[in-house]
Each structure stands twice: as C-alpha cells, then as structure tokens.
Design a protein around this motif. Sequence first.
Motif, PDB file in Angstrom:
ATOM      1  N   PHE A 199       0.812  -1.220   0.000  1.00  0.00           N
ATOM      2  CA  PHE A 199       0.000   0.000   0.000  1.00  0.00           C
ATOM      3  C   PHE A 199       0.845   1.270   0.000  1.00  0.00           C
ATOM      4  CE2 PHE A 199      -3.355  -2.894   1.607  1.00  0.00           C
ATOM      5  CZ  PHE A 199      -4.350  -2.579   0.696  1.00  0.00           C
ATOM      6  N   PHE A 200       1.970   1.259   0.745  1.00  0.00           N
ATOM      7  CA  PHE A 200       2.758   2.482   0.893  1.00  0.00           C
ATOM      8  C   PHE A 200       3.848   2.641  -0.171  1.00  0.00           C
ATOM      9  CE2 PHE A 200       1.232   1.904   5.337  1.00  0.00           C
ATOM     10  CZ  PHE A 200       0.576   3.120   5.464  1.00  0.00           C
ATOM     11  N   LEU A 201       4.299   1.525  -0.756  1.00  0.00           N
ATOM     12  CA  LEU A 201       5.363   1.597  -1.774  1.00  0.00           C
ATOM     13  C   LEU A 201       4.958   0.819  -3.031  1.00  0.00           C
ATOM     14  CD1 LEU A 201       8.429   0.796   0.530  1.00  0.00           C
ATOM     15  CD2 LEU A 201       7.596   3.055  -0.118  1.00  0.00           C
ATOM     16  N   PRO A 202       3.811   1.140  -3.611  1.00  0.00           N
ATOM     17  CA  PRO A 202       3.300   0.328  -4.729  1.00  0.00           C
ATOM     18  C   PRO A 202       4.160   0.381  -5.985  1.00  0.00           C
ATOM     19  CG  PRO A 202       2.020   2.344  -4.505  1.00  0.00           C
ATOM     20  CD  PRO A 202       2.938   2.291  -3.324  1.00  0.00           C
ATOM     21  N   ASN A 203       4.893   1.467  -6.178  1.00  0.00           N
ATOM     22  CA  ASN A 203       5.614   1.647  -7.440  1.00  0.00           C
ATOM     23  C   ASN A 203       7.132   1.479  -7.326  1.00  0.00           C
ATOM     24  OD1 ASN A 203       3.156   2.370  -8.768  1.00  0.00           O
ATOM     25  ND2 ASN A 203       3.324   4.428  -7.880  1.00  0.00           N
ATOM     26  N   SER A 204       7.623   1.151  -6.153  1.00  0.00           N
ATOM     27  CA  SER A 204       9.077   1.113  -5.985  1.00  0.00           C
ATOM     28  C   SER A 204       9.609  -0.216  -5.463  1.00  0.00           C
ATOM     29  CB  SER A 204       9.518   2.236  -5.037  1.00  0.00           C
ATOM     30  OG  SER A 204       8.940   2.055  -3.760  1.00  0.00           O
ATOM     31  N   VAL A 205       8.727  -1.222  -5.327  1.00  0.00           N
ATOM     32  CA  VAL A 205       9.168  -2.506  -4.776  1.00  0.00           C
ATOM     33  C   VAL A 205      10.216  -3.153  -5.677  1.00  0.00           C
ATOM     34  CG1 VAL A 205       8.456  -4.847  -4.183  1.00  0.00           C
ATOM     35  CG2 VAL A 205       7.045  -2.903  -3.488  1.00  0.00           C
TER      36      VAL A 205
END
Length: 289
Positions: A199-205
């Motif tokens: 939820f908090f880092l959806p685009n950087s995992v």
Amino acid sequence: MELLYVAGRLMFSLASTVYQKKLAQHGLHPFYIVAATYLVLGVLAAPLLQMIQFSSLRHDFWLNIWLASLFDVAGWMFLVLSLSKTDLSVFGPLNAYKVVASMLLAALFLHEVPSAQGLSGVLLIIIGSFFLMPAKAATQANRIGGLLRDKGVQARFLSIFLFSVGTVFLKKSVADGVLETMVFWSLIGLPLVLLSNYFFLPNSVAEQIKTTKQHWYSVSLIGAMVFAMQYFTLLLLANMLVAYALALFQLGMVLQVLIGYRLFNEKDIARKLLASLVMMAGSLLVLMN
C-alpha cells in the motif's frame, strides 16, 4: 542468566540499529528494510513450527500474538523511518521516553497514579531533551519545539508508543511459551509488513528488490540479529524482569551516542552525551519507583 539476557538483547539491538541505518543511507526505503528483515525472520522461524504443540496453545494466545505482531510491525516501520531521518546520537537518548509511555499507559488502563518520584523522573527526561537539539532560538521552549517538529523524532515517538502497546500483548502471549511466541510473532508479522509495503510503496518494490541484491548479506545479518534480540526480549518478559531490563537498557543511550559519533561522524557529541546521561537518570528514577 538475567545479565546474559540483558547483555544479549542490548548487543543485538545496537548492532541491528547500526546496520539498518547504513542500509537506509544506501537508498533502501525504511519500510522495505523492515519487510526484508521479516522475510529473514520468517525463514528462521518456519523450521521451528515442528517443535510446537498446537493443542497446548490457549485461544487467547492467538488474539494476543496477532495484536502484538500488528503493533510491533508498525513500531518497526516507524523506528527504521526515524533512523533514516535522525542522527543516531539523537535517536538513542529518545529511548528514555519508553518509560514515560509505559507510565502513561499504566495511568490510562490500570489507573495507577504516578508518584512524585516518577514525575520527577519524567521532568528530568524532558530537561535532558533540551540538550538534544542545538539552541537555534532564544528560549528553551523553541529548542524543545524544534525537537518535536523534527520528522525523525516524531517517527521515533510513534514507534515508542506502538512498541509499548505491543509489549502488553506480547507479555500475555509469552505465557504460552517463549518459542511459540517467537515463531508466530515472526510469521504473522511477515504478511502484515508485506501488505503495508504494497500500500505504501506500490511503485518502488521492484527497484528496492534490485538494490537489495547488493546488500543481501547486511539484510540477512539484520534479520538474524533481530531474531536473537527478540528472543532475549521474550525471555526477559517470561521471567518478569521487565523493569530490571529496562533499567539496564538505558545504557544503550550512551552507547548509541558514541556509535553515532564514531561511525557516522555526528556532531555536538558532548552536548548529546550530557542529554543522554540526564535522560538516563530520569528513566532510572521512574523505573526505581
């Protein structure tokens, strides 16, 4: 044995804190560092499931361990966030506020009225806080205000509160066994922290995973140290040595100030050492009450 538990807990806590701060400086997001740590915890805990007698676990154990895991995962996320934004020599002395949080929770839920000695200890902790930040303004109020406005300090206070609440449920769950609590605390925390990262880092995992390949040894070491640290913590809780342990943990404040100076070249070390000693004295006043 008590000193061994405390020494082990203190040593692994200090070492894992240093490595977590170094990883944050290398560009890994604090929330992802916690997720990677819990992944290692899960790997270490899973083989131990075969040693657990599930039929012996009481029904309330499951509620307590879920709540303990929930609050501790959130506490870890804000703890590492604080490390990434705050000097270790400021982060460490703030540990004194754990006893303040415990006193507030006792007053709120157990209706325990703080004594004069306890309140004096809290006052000393607040006075010590004045020395953590440089005097950029004319008044002490502005100095403490600068401390409270610091994002890293805010994250640290939030982590202290979350850990304090989590300890209430952890202490209840450990009545069913240290090993059982350790294993399920690790395993339940993993999906919780992965969900938080989703939820908090959806685009950087994907980017974080790529960066982790360069630091897999440090991540594995952090996970192993946190596992050992938590096990020693549970042993202390199981043996009802919380106040005794907290008193000795205050030594960690001074050590973190010195480590911040030696490893991270942090400044104003004399002022921060004074702050940590005053805050440590305040903590001991509360704990000896």
